[in-house]
Structure formats: C-alpha cells, structure tokens
Design an enzyme around this catalytic site. Sequence first.
Site, PDB file in Angstrom:
ATOM      1  N   ASP A 101       0.799  -1.224   0.000  1.00 40.15           N
ATOM      2  CA  ASP A 101       0.000   0.000   0.000  1.00 40.15           C
ATOM      3  C   ASP A 101       0.831   1.274   0.000  1.00 40.15           C
ATOM      4  OD1 ASP A 101      -2.387  -1.395   0.042  1.00 40.15           O
ATOM      5  OD2 ASP A 101      -2.505  -1.417   2.230  1.00 40.15           O
ATOM      6  N   GLU A 106     -11.420   5.374   6.508  1.00 43.65           N
ATOM      7  CA  GLU A 106     -11.858   5.330   5.105  1.00 43.65           C
ATOM      8  C   GLU A 106     -13.324   5.724   4.926  1.00 43.65           C
ATOM      9  OE1 GLU A 106      -8.667   1.958   3.603  1.00 43.65           O
ATOM     10  OE2 GLU A 106     -10.723   1.325   4.041  1.00 43.65           O
ATOM     11  N   ASP A 134     -15.267   0.416  10.404  1.00 45.77           N
ATOM     12  CA  ASP A 134     -14.772   0.045  11.732  1.00 45.77           C
ATOM     13  C   ASP A 134     -13.916  -1.202  11.549  1.00 45.77           C
ATOM     14  OD1 ASP A 134     -14.407  -1.142  14.264  1.00 45.77           O
ATOM     15  OD2 ASP A 134     -16.256  -0.280  15.050  1.00 45.77           O
ATOM     16  N   GLY A 148     -16.603  -3.669  14.784  1.00 48.24           N
ATOM     17  CA  GLY A 148     -17.919  -3.807  14.182  1.00 48.24           C
ATOM     18  C   GLY A 148     -17.915  -4.120  12.704  1.00 48.24           C
ATOM     19  N   ASP A 202     -20.254  -4.237   6.119  1.00 43.23           N
ATOM     20  CA  ASP A 202     -18.817  -4.494   6.015  1.00 43.23           C
ATOM     21  C   ASP A 202     -18.553  -5.947   5.635  1.00 43.23           C
ATOM     22  OD1 ASP A 202     -16.134  -3.882   6.048  1.00 43.23           O
ATOM     23  OD2 ASP A 202     -16.093  -3.196   8.126  1.00 43.23           O
ATOM     24  N   ARG A 250     -13.809 -10.201  -0.701  1.00 44.53           N
ATOM     25  CA  ARG A 250     -14.164  -9.090  -1.585  1.00 44.53           C
ATOM     26  C   ARG A 250     -14.564  -9.622  -2.957  1.00 44.53           C
ATOM     27  NH1 ARG A 250      -9.290  -4.894   0.308  1.00 44.53           N
ATOM     28  NH2 ARG A 250      -9.930  -4.860   2.504  1.00 44.53           N
ATOM     29  N   TYR A 298     -12.834  -2.035  -2.798  1.00 42.79           N
ATOM     30  CA  TYR A 298     -13.354  -0.843  -2.140  1.00 42.79           C
ATOM     31  C   TYR A 298     -14.543  -0.294  -2.932  1.00 42.79           C
ATOM     32  CZ  TYR A 298      -9.369  -0.188   1.077  1.00 42.79           C
ATOM     33  OH  TYR A 298      -8.445  -0.322   2.077  1.00 42.79           O
TER      34      TYR A 298
END
Length: 469
Positions: free
Chosen positions: A151, A277, A293, A297, A324, A371, A406
């Site tokens: 990153d 983010e 979070d 969470g 999430d 993802r 994302y």
Amino acid sequence: MNPNQKIITIGSVSLIIATICFLMQIAILVTTVTLHFKQYECDSPANNQVMPCEPIIIERNITEIVYLTNTTIEKEICPKLVEYRNWSKPQCKITGFAPFSKDNSIRLSAGGDIWVTREPYVSCDPGKCYQFALGQGTTLDNKHSNDTIHDRTPHRTLLMNELGVPFHLGTRQVCIAWSSSSCHDGKAWLHVCVTGYDKNATASFIYDGRLVDSIGSWSQNILRTQESECVCINGTCTVVMTDGSASGRADTKILFIEEGKIVHISPLSGSAQHVEECSCYPRYPGVRCICRDNWKGSNRPVVDINVKDYSIDSSYVCSGLVGDTPRNNDRSSNSYCRNPNNEKGNHGVKGWAFDDGNDVWMGRTISEDSRSGYETFKVIGGWSTPNSKLQINRQVIVDSDNRSGYSGIFSVEGKSCINRCFYVELIRGREQETRVWWTSNSIVVFCGTSGTYGTGSWPDGADINLMPI
C-alpha cells in the site's frame, strides 16, 4: 417643372440622402465604440455596479459575433461570478441505480501503457466528473509492477483523469500520496495527499494547484484519510483523518479547510469506536460520512459533521443487514444504531451508504467473507429502526464469481436535486491471482435513477491468462 426646379429638387433629395447616410454612419460608430468598451464590463447582479471582468474566474470563454452592415464587432460575454457550492438542494428520490461509467483499465493494460493503481474514487466539479486513483509509479506491463500489492511506497502518486478515461501515460500526477481525498468547493480543487514514513507521515493540502498547508502524523502510526471525495459547503471543506492502530484504538480527527488552509481540527466524538476510510456526502447544512470500523464492528460507523460550529457526533448504521466484509450472515447479523456489533469486526473494507428518510440505501460485497461480488439495496427503516432487515430494490452490480474491492460515494448536483452515485473498485492480480506479480484495478460507476432499470453484471472482465506477468 423647369430646369432650375429640377436641379433644386435633385439637390434637395441628394442632400437628404447624404444626411441620412451621415447619421447612419454616426450611429454605427457610436454602437461600435459602445460595444468595444462594454466587453470589459460586467453588471453585478448584487448591486448593479459596473465591475471589471478581469478578476472574475472565467469557466468558459464565449465569443459572440455581431454583424452590422459591413462592420464586424467581436464582443465577449462576461461570465457569471463563480460561487462556493452549498449543496442546499434536496436529495433526489430514486428507485435504484443505473450504469454510468466503466474504464476497463485492466483489459486495456494487456496491450497498452496503463498505470498500476488501487484505491480509486470519483469526484465532480460543477461541470464535469473525474476519476482518481493512487498510482504505483509504474505501468502494468513493466517489471516495476512486481510486488505492487504493497500500500505505502514513496513512488505512489494521486492520478486524475476525466471519468471514463483510463490512467494512461499522459495522466496528470496531482501529488505524492499513498492515501488521499479530493473535492471541489465551486472555485477550485482541494487535494489532501498523505505520504512519508509510516511513523511520521505528512499530509499536504493542495488548493488550486498550489501547496497551501500541511500537517504531520499525530499518533505516529500510519496517518491516513478517506480514499474518496471530501465535501465542501460554502467554502469550508471537511476531511476525516485517522492516525493509530488499524485493529485497536486510534485517533480520528476531522479537519476543516478553507481554500487549502486548515482553520479548525475537531476530535471524533460520539459512540463510534473505530473510524477509517469514510465515504462522505453533503447533507445540508452539514456533512455525513459512512465509514469502516476495522476493530469491533461489521456494522458501519456514521460520522455527522456540523460545518458551522465544528461539532461532531457519531453512531452506527441501524440496519441489521450490515455493510462491512467480513460479516455474519443476514439471519444472525445485528446492529442497534449506537455501538459496534462485535461481529467479525477485525478487518474490513471501505464502503458506503446514505440515508433516505427513515430508510437507508447501501452497497456491499455479495460474499460475507471476501471481496467478491457486489450488490446494492434499500433497507426499510434502516436509518432509524434498530436491527431493521426488510430489504427491497436489490441489484447485482458484480456477480459473486468475480472480484470487487473498495467502494465509495460521490454526489452530483442537478437542476433540482442532489443525486448520489457510487463506484466499485474491481481488483485484479495478487494475492488471489498468483499467475501475475502485480495488483491493480479498474472501476465501474453507477448513479441513482428515478426511472426503471434492468439487470446485469459488470465485472473487470480481463482474462488473467492474457495479461503481462
């Protein structure tokens, strides 16, 4: 009529014609001079005083050609004064989302020089939308693309192109950054660009192409920001920044910026336990953010920002269908508005949601653990009723067999209302696809619609076997 009378009559007529021609020439001359000088003046609607055009920001230079007999006069029409955005119009009423843009960056990289990127987002000025991403300092078909899964490197820069234009070699590098946010206040772009060592990074604030301010790391643990657009209301822009643990207590601050200068910093307050983010949108007269979070969470934190008095409040989205990843299945997931649900809270992914009266629109991965896939839907009572789970208007954006990443929100002001749009990052390469050594992405973009719509799936679409290694 005798000869003398004829001569007098002809002379009189000639004199009258000559006089008329003379007066016409004077009129043309006066008109020419008047228009010539008026091209340097504008009438101010506020006080009807004459003001010079020169100091006014000109968005478009329109030239009008006026023809008078054989005289050509060129007249500049003075543009209207550019004002700060206030986002005071109501939110558009929508039935769902319609396809808007797709850049196909990975597919194009198989045969062209396209940047390696991640963390994309979209933001618009008053007239046009742009796509942003954090570049890795290399194109995909380049040995420097090896190991770009990391990153934070000093080679990463913020890239900016018109929406729909892939990040080619001619793309502008706005600033040095491995974390960023951008927004337009109605007059110029603000870019927040974070780079440097993990324990002592710097955030640079660039406004209208000039470095105006900066701030250093306050917790010495990866200073970072939204990875999507910030929001400006009446010249004050807000950006959420976090410094501290990604899996424990961190120090989140909300910065208030005017023309690139930090004018106030507020600490996070309210019941949110961990905030990263954030995906923010104007909710006049304030700003509302839906965040990640990464500690406790799988329900998403909400941050409410008061632009006038700099006060902050925070909570969690009430919907029991949480946003999430990873998360529990929908039968066993919970959210009660005020606190993290302590369900698979460690780790997460950037995402978005927005309120619609008592309801909430949201997007999330289809997979509960990875993802993969992407869906949107509306939860009835999801903004105001604890643990509400009545889902309507579900749409598949990316089918569950394809990768996502994302996602975030951006807002577009129309003639009568403010529309909400979102983008989805379509990650390809490492870690999952080990045939190649790079990690990059393309994007797909949808916007709210009040019309009808069909179905489909819009994955990245590149055949990894055809890609450079």
